[in-house]
Enzyme design. Structure first.
Site, PDB file in Angstrom:
ATOM      1  N   HIS A   4       0.798  -1.232   0.000  1.00 28.43           N
ATOM      2  CA  HIS A   4       0.000   0.000   0.000  1.00 28.43           C
ATOM      3  C   HIS A   4       0.826   1.275   0.000  1.00 28.43           C
ATOM      4  O   HIS A   4       0.277   2.375   0.067  1.00 28.43           O
ATOM      5  CB  HIS A   4      -0.960  -0.003   1.196  1.00 28.43           C
ATOM      6  CG  HIS A   4      -1.873  -1.183   1.209  1.00 28.43           C
ATOM      7  ND1 HIS A   4      -1.528  -2.367   1.812  1.00 28.43           N
ATOM      8  CD2 HIS A   4      -3.093  -1.370   0.650  1.00 28.43           C
ATOM      9  CE1 HIS A   4      -2.511  -3.230   1.642  1.00 28.43           C
ATOM     10  NE2 HIS A   4      -3.464  -2.651   0.945  1.00 28.43           N
ATOM     11  N   GLY A  20      -4.345  11.248   9.903  1.00 31.38           N
ATOM     12  CA  GLY A  20      -5.304  10.388   9.220  1.00 31.38           C
ATOM     13  C   GLY A  20      -5.531  10.848   7.787  1.00 31.38           C
ATOM     14  O   GLY A  20      -5.622  10.041   6.872  1.00 31.38           O
ATOM     15  N   ARG A  43      -3.474   4.966  -3.752  1.00 35.15           N
ATOM     16  CA  ARG A  43      -4.809   5.259  -3.200  1.00 35.15           C
ATOM     17  C   ARG A  43      -4.954   6.699  -2.712  1.00 35.15           C
ATOM     18  O   ARG A  43      -5.766   6.991  -1.825  1.00 35.15           O
ATOM     19  CB  ARG A  43      -5.156   4.325  -2.034  1.00 35.15           C
ATOM     20  CG  ARG A  43      -5.430   2.914  -2.482  1.00 35.15           C
ATOM     21  CD  ARG A  43      -5.669   1.986  -1.318  1.00 35.15           C
ATOM     22  NE  ARG A  43      -5.848   0.658  -1.814  1.00 35.15           N
ATOM     23  CZ  ARG A  43      -7.017  -0.001  -1.796  1.00 35.15           C
ATOM     24  NH1 ARG A  43      -8.080   0.554  -1.276  1.00 35.15           N
ATOM     25  NH2 ARG A  43      -7.104  -1.208  -2.289  1.00 35.15           N
ATOM     26  N   ARG A  87       1.071   9.822  15.795  1.00 29.10           N
ATOM     27  CA  ARG A  87      -0.185  10.152  15.123  1.00 29.10           C
ATOM     28  C   ARG A  87      -0.570  11.574  15.491  1.00 29.10           C
ATOM     29  O   ARG A  87      -0.489  11.961  16.666  1.00 29.10           O
ATOM     30  CB  ARG A  87      -1.273   9.168  15.553  1.00 29.10           C
ATOM     31  CG  ARG A  87      -2.673   9.663  15.287  1.00 29.10           C
ATOM     32  CD  ARG A  87      -3.738   8.595  15.361  1.00 29.10           C
ATOM     33  NE  ARG A  87      -5.048   9.158  15.615  1.00 29.10           N
ATOM     34  CZ  ARG A  87      -5.755   9.911  14.752  1.00 29.10           C
ATOM     35  NH1 ARG A  87      -5.276  10.194  13.565  1.00 29.10           N
ATOM     36  NH2 ARG A  87      -6.943  10.381  15.079  1.00 29.10           N
ATOM     37  N   SER A 201     -11.682  18.574  18.000  1.00 30.93           N
ATOM     38  CA  SER A 201     -12.322  19.277  16.870  1.00 30.93           C
ATOM     39  C   SER A 201     -13.822  19.419  17.068  1.00 30.93           C
ATOM     40  O   SER A 201     -14.459  20.252  16.435  1.00 30.93           O
ATOM     41  CB  SER A 201     -12.062  18.526  15.569  1.00 30.93           C
ATOM     42  OG  SER A 201     -12.622  17.229  15.639  1.00 30.93           O
ATOM     43  N   ASP A 202     -14.377  18.571  17.922  1.00 27.51           N
ATOM     44  CA  ASP A 202     -15.806  18.700  18.227  1.00 27.51           C
ATOM     45  C   ASP A 202     -16.047  18.102  19.606  1.00 27.51           C
ATOM     46  O   ASP A 202     -15.148  17.453  20.159  1.00 27.51           O
ATOM     47  CB  ASP A 202     -16.675  18.007  17.163  1.00 27.51           C
ATOM     48  CG  ASP A 202     -16.136  16.647  16.768  1.00 27.51           C
ATOM     49  OD1 ASP A 202     -15.611  16.529  15.653  1.00 27.51           O
ATOM     50  OD2 ASP A 202     -16.209  15.723  17.588  1.00 27.51           O
TER      51      ASP A 202
HETATM   52  N1  HPA Z   1     -15.704  10.338  17.233  1.00 28.90           N
HETATM   53  C1  HPA Z   1     -14.738   9.654  16.666  1.00 28.90           C
HETATM   54  N2  HPA Z   1     -13.717  10.212  16.058  1.00 28.90           N
HETATM   55  C2  HPA Z   1     -13.662  11.547  16.011  1.00 28.90           C
HETATM   56  C3  HPA Z   1     -14.644  12.318  16.595  1.00 28.90           C
HETATM   57  C4  HPA Z   1     -15.723  11.677  17.236  1.00 28.90           C
HETATM   58  O1  HPA Z   1     -16.646  12.309  17.769  1.00 28.90           O
HETATM   59  N3  HPA Z   1     -14.313  13.616  16.363  1.00 28.90           N
HETATM   60  C5  HPA Z   1     -13.166  13.620  15.666  1.00 28.90           C
HETATM   61  N4  HPA Z   1     -12.762  12.363  15.451  1.00 28.90           N
END
Ligand code: HPA
Length: 233
Positions: A4, A20, A43, A87, A201-202
């Site tokens: 890969h 990622g 890929r 990572r 990020s959230d």
């Molecule tokens: N869940 C899994 N992976 C993630 C999330 C999440 O809420 N936010 C960013 N990566």
């Protein structure tokens, strides 16, 4: 050349960053490395080698989820001799203190996946970061506000419809993402060094998420901690 990754032997440095997102790999290479050489685009999972402060480093996309990361990390460790891998990614915050834009140094990475149990035959292995890398990341970030050190959980489902988040919160888990567990587990089996550094990020509970300006700024912070750690760790 592995299955890969289309790099020739020697094209990948012993120390590597693993976002990622392959476009983030490109962004890191373009913004932080000198004399950059792209060694794979199989890929569209881009990988680059270049120089950072006089040292040779690589950056390779891994894709999303434990199986995808496992493919790249296995090949990097066994076929390209990578020794240290960090990572860099994003996660969903779980606790009140893990706010949007905060950085997490992942000391451990539990999972709801069965991926290790099929190897350990039901025994619960506890995947953890390399202490030397974790210490170097702590040293690189200890004067920055909003850096947390603790456990994260690598979940199989992004759109989780269960109450798993509540169970993780009860255990003080800082955030959820989808890859760190296999980076740590494969590193343990192959006797390599690994760390995961994440930007929140959230938020899983409040559903807040990052705007594009703070996304870029906090990604810079995370990448700079990771690069300093790779040089020192
Ligand atoms: N869940 C899994 N992976 C993630 C999330 C999440 O809420 N936010 C960013 N990566």
């Amino acid at each position: 050349m592995s299955k890969h990754i289309s790099a020739a032997p020697g094209e990948i440095a012993e120390r590597i960053l693993l976002p990622g997102d392959p476009l983030r790999a490109k962004w890191v290479a373009e913004n932080y490395l000198e004399r950059v050489h792209q060694y794979t685009s199989v890929r569209n999972m881009f990988g680059f080698t270049g120089m950072y402060k006089g040292e040779r480093l690589s950056v390779q996309g891994t894709g999303m989820g434990l199986p995808s990361l496992a493919i790249y990390v296995n090949e990097l460790f066994t076929e390209y001799g990578v020794q240290s891998a960090i990572r860099i990614g994003t996660c969903g915050g779980l606790l009140e203190k893990t706010k949007i834009g905060d950085v997490i140094l992942a000391m451990t990475a539990s999972t709801d996946s069965n991926i290790n149990r099929r190897i350990t035959h039901g025994l619960d292995f506890a995947p953890h970061a390399d202490f030397q890398l974790l210490l170097a990341a702590y040293e690189a970030s200890k004067y920055l506000p909003n850096v947390h050190i603790g456990g994260v959980s690598s979940m199989d489902y992004f759109y989780d419809e269960t109450d798993a988040a509540q169970k993780l919160i009860q255990h003080g888990v800082l955030g959820v993402e989808m890859e760190a567990n296999q980076l740590y587990s494969i590193a343990a089996r192959k006797q390599r060094r690994a760390l995961t550094i994440l930007t929140v990020s959230d938020h899983v509970i409040t559903h807040e998420s990052m705007d594009s300006i703070s996304r870029e700024q906090s990604l810079n912070t995370m990448v700079e901690i990771a690069l300093t750690t790779l040089l020192k760790g």
